[in-house]
Every structure is written in C-alpha cells, then in structure tokens.
Design a protein around this motif. Sequence first.
Motif, PDB file in Angstrom:
ATOM      1  N   CYS A  95      43.348  36.618  44.726  1.00  0.00           N
ATOM      2  CA  CYS A  95      43.169  37.385  45.955  1.00  0.00           C
ATOM      3  C   CYS A  95      44.405  37.191  46.819  1.00  0.00           C
ATOM      4  O   CYS A  95      44.770  36.052  47.158  1.00  0.00           O
ATOM      5  CB  CYS A  95      41.915  36.935  46.702  1.00  0.00           C
ATOM      6  SG  CYS A  95      41.623  37.836  48.237  1.00  0.00           S
ATOM      7  N   LEU A  97      34.005  34.199  47.750  1.00  0.00           N
ATOM      8  CA  LEU A  97      34.684  35.445  47.438  1.00  0.00           C
ATOM      9  C   LEU A  97      34.756  36.322  48.677  1.00  0.00           C
ATOM     10  O   LEU A  97      33.797  36.430  49.452  1.00  0.00           O
ATOM     11  CB  LEU A  97      33.938  36.179  46.325  1.00  0.00           C
ATOM     12  CG  LEU A  97      33.994  35.537  44.938  1.00  0.00           C
ATOM     13  CD1 LEU A  97      32.990  36.202  44.006  1.00  0.00           C
ATOM     14  CD2 LEU A  97      35.406  35.641  44.357  1.00  0.00           C
ATOM     15  N   ALA A 153      37.575  42.197  49.002  1.00  0.00           N
ATOM     16  CA  ALA A 153      38.995  42.528  48.912  1.00  0.00           C
ATOM     17  C   ALA A 153      39.299  43.002  47.494  1.00  0.00           C
ATOM     18  O   ALA A 153      38.410  43.106  46.639  1.00  0.00           O
ATOM     19  CB  ALA A 153      39.846  41.315  49.277  1.00  0.00           C
ATOM     20  N   GLU A 154      40.563  43.268  47.278  1.00  0.00           N
ATOM     21  CA  GLU A 154      41.034  43.649  45.942  1.00  0.00           C
ATOM     22  C   GLU A 154      41.594  42.422  45.239  1.00  0.00           C
ATOM     23  O   GLU A 154      42.312  41.617  45.859  1.00  0.00           O
ATOM     24  CB  GLU A 154      42.092  44.746  46.032  1.00  0.00           C
ATOM     25  CG  GLU A 154      42.515  45.280  44.671  1.00  0.00           C
ATOM     26  CD  GLU A 154      43.552  46.393  44.782  1.00  0.00           C
ATOM     27  OE1 GLU A 154      43.303  47.485  44.259  1.00  0.00           O
ATOM     28  OE2 GLU A 154      44.604  46.137  45.399  1.00  0.00           O
ATOM     29  N   TYR A 155      41.294  42.287  43.943  1.00  0.00           N
ATOM     30  CA  TYR A 155      41.691  41.121  43.163  1.00  0.00           C
ATOM     31  C   TYR A 155      42.531  41.566  41.965  1.00  0.00           C
ATOM     32  O   TYR A 155      42.436  42.717  41.520  1.00  0.00           O
ATOM     33  CB  TYR A 155      40.474  40.339  42.671  1.00  0.00           C
ATOM     34  CG  TYR A 155      39.692  39.646  43.773  1.00  0.00           C
ATOM     35  CD1 TYR A 155      39.806  38.279  43.979  1.00  0.00           C
ATOM     36  CD2 TYR A 155      38.846  40.378  44.607  1.00  0.00           C
ATOM     37  CE1 TYR A 155      39.086  37.648  44.986  1.00  0.00           C
ATOM     38  CE2 TYR A 155      38.129  39.744  45.612  1.00  0.00           C
ATOM     39  CZ  TYR A 155      38.250  38.386  45.796  1.00  0.00           C
ATOM     40  OH  TYR A 155      37.554  37.759  46.794  1.00  0.00           O
ATOM     41  N   ASN A 193      43.499  45.389  38.208  1.00  0.00           N
ATOM     42  CA  ASN A 193      43.065  45.200  39.595  1.00  0.00           C
ATOM     43  C   ASN A 193      41.630  45.695  39.737  1.00  0.00           C
ATOM     44  O   ASN A 193      41.255  46.729  39.171  1.00  0.00           O
ATOM     45  CB  ASN A 193      43.971  45.964  40.557  1.00  0.00           C
ATOM     46  CG  ASN A 193      45.400  45.459  40.545  1.00  0.00           C
ATOM     47  OD1 ASN A 193      45.637  44.263  40.405  1.00  0.00           O
ATOM     48  ND2 ASN A 193      46.352  46.361  40.708  1.00  0.00           N
TER      49      ASN A 193
END
Length: 274
Positions: free
Chosen positions: A155, A190, A193-195, A222
């Motif tokens: 992240c 967690l 968001a984008e991982y 992603n």
Amino acid sequence: MKLDIIIFLCCFLVSSAAYSESPLRLHDLAARNALHMRAVSVPSSTKTASSSRSSITSSFASVSASETSSPASGSGPPIGDASSTTNSASMTASASTGSSSISVDPRSPPGGVSMITPAITASQTYIKVGDYATFSWNYTSLIVTPSAVNVEAYCSINNYYYPIAENLTVKDTQVVWNTSGYQETATIPLLVAEYTLYIYDASSNPSAVASPGCLAPYDNLNFGVYTPQAYTPLNNYQCATCSASFSLIERNVLRGTLAMSLIACLFTVLFMMR
C-alpha cells in the motif's frame, strides 16, 4: 738259467704290484678325507642358507605386516587397489558435488511470474475486506529455483507490505487470502486504497534486481481494497463525496418551481393567441 729268469720276473711283478697298491691306497685315503671335509662343511653352509632364508622370510613377513597395518592405522599412503578406490570415491564425491551446481548463461533472462487469477487483462479488481481473495500464477524462464517465495500486498499510502503468504515453495502457485481473519488480528489494518501484489524470492527483497535465470520480483497486478458500510436508509443517506448535490427537500422545491413555471408559460401562450 731259465729258472732264475722266471724267479726274477715273479719278484719284479710282486714288488711292482705292492708299489702300485700303496699309491692307490694313499689316493683313496686322500679322497676319503676330502669327502669327509665336504660332509662337514655342507651342513654349515646349509645352516647358513637356512638362516638367511629364515631372515628373508621374517623380513618379508614384517614388511607385509607393516603394509597391511599402515592403511588401518592411517599412516603412510594407501597401496594397490586402495589408491584406486580412494580416487574413485573422491571422483564420485566431486561429481556429485558438481551436479548440485547449476550453470546459467549470462544472456538468459530473469525468471518471471505469469498471473492466472486475477488475469492482467481483466478490468480493475476490487477485494472487499471480509472476503477470501485468490491469487494463482505460473513461473516463466526460471532456471535457479528459489528456496522460498513471499507474497505481499503493498500500500503506497502507508508504505507498508501486508503479508499474504510467506516461505512458499515453487510448487505452491496459489494462495487464498483471508482478509477478514487478517483484519481482526492485524496490528496495521487494511486501508481502503489501491494495492500492488508482490511475488519475490524470500532471500531477496521486493525491489531487488534479479540475476539471469533467478526469480525477478513481480509487481504488475494492482487491485483495490474496500470496507463495506452498514445499510443506511435512502432518506438518511449522505454522500461524503457529493457535497454539491441537492437534498430531498431541495429536490421537491425544485420540482414545484419547475411545474409552476411551465403552467405560467402555458397560460401566457394561450392569452397571446386570443
């Protein structure tokens, strides 16, 4: 006269016979003495030869004993077949040691990962916290097998690598991430968001540059992670990102205003037509 001659001849023969007998007896005596001396000397030489043979035999036995005991005691170089056996054993050991090493062409590309689930060609992937997320892949161009592989989700908001699976073998090409179980026990929960998914050699790090034939870190997937919200009735719902929208009362007022405007326009047109 004749009688005298005969007597003389007889005496001569008798005397010559006696003379010839004495040398023969002397010769026989000398021969017997020589044989006696030989008989006396032969046993001594025989004893000498026997003793020399005994000493040679004993020395040979001592040499054999020392040669036999020398490999057992570890002193002295091995002889005979022992040397060839040792050489064969050392050659086998070196061969077996050499077989464990892998020769890699420096022109070979690094090993990689080809994702199966989720597919790279698919649209944006979203994972809801509380669900099970499945990741599966295959290895490509991998020559040097890593001893262990780690799978993590990175992240960028908090610069944290969330562990999904650790110390996998190359035969384990699928993991199932229990996001609910992780969220309940995680010290760093967690985020919404984008991982970025990382698959890399456990003996290395996610940003390492791989050598030819070795596993290169994978970071081409992603996905988004979101947390579901509790149910809210429509009348009470307020969109946090929709600050410019109208409320329900405002929308009703707007509808009434538009209706009145249309009615006024209609009466105006009818009045003018008269």
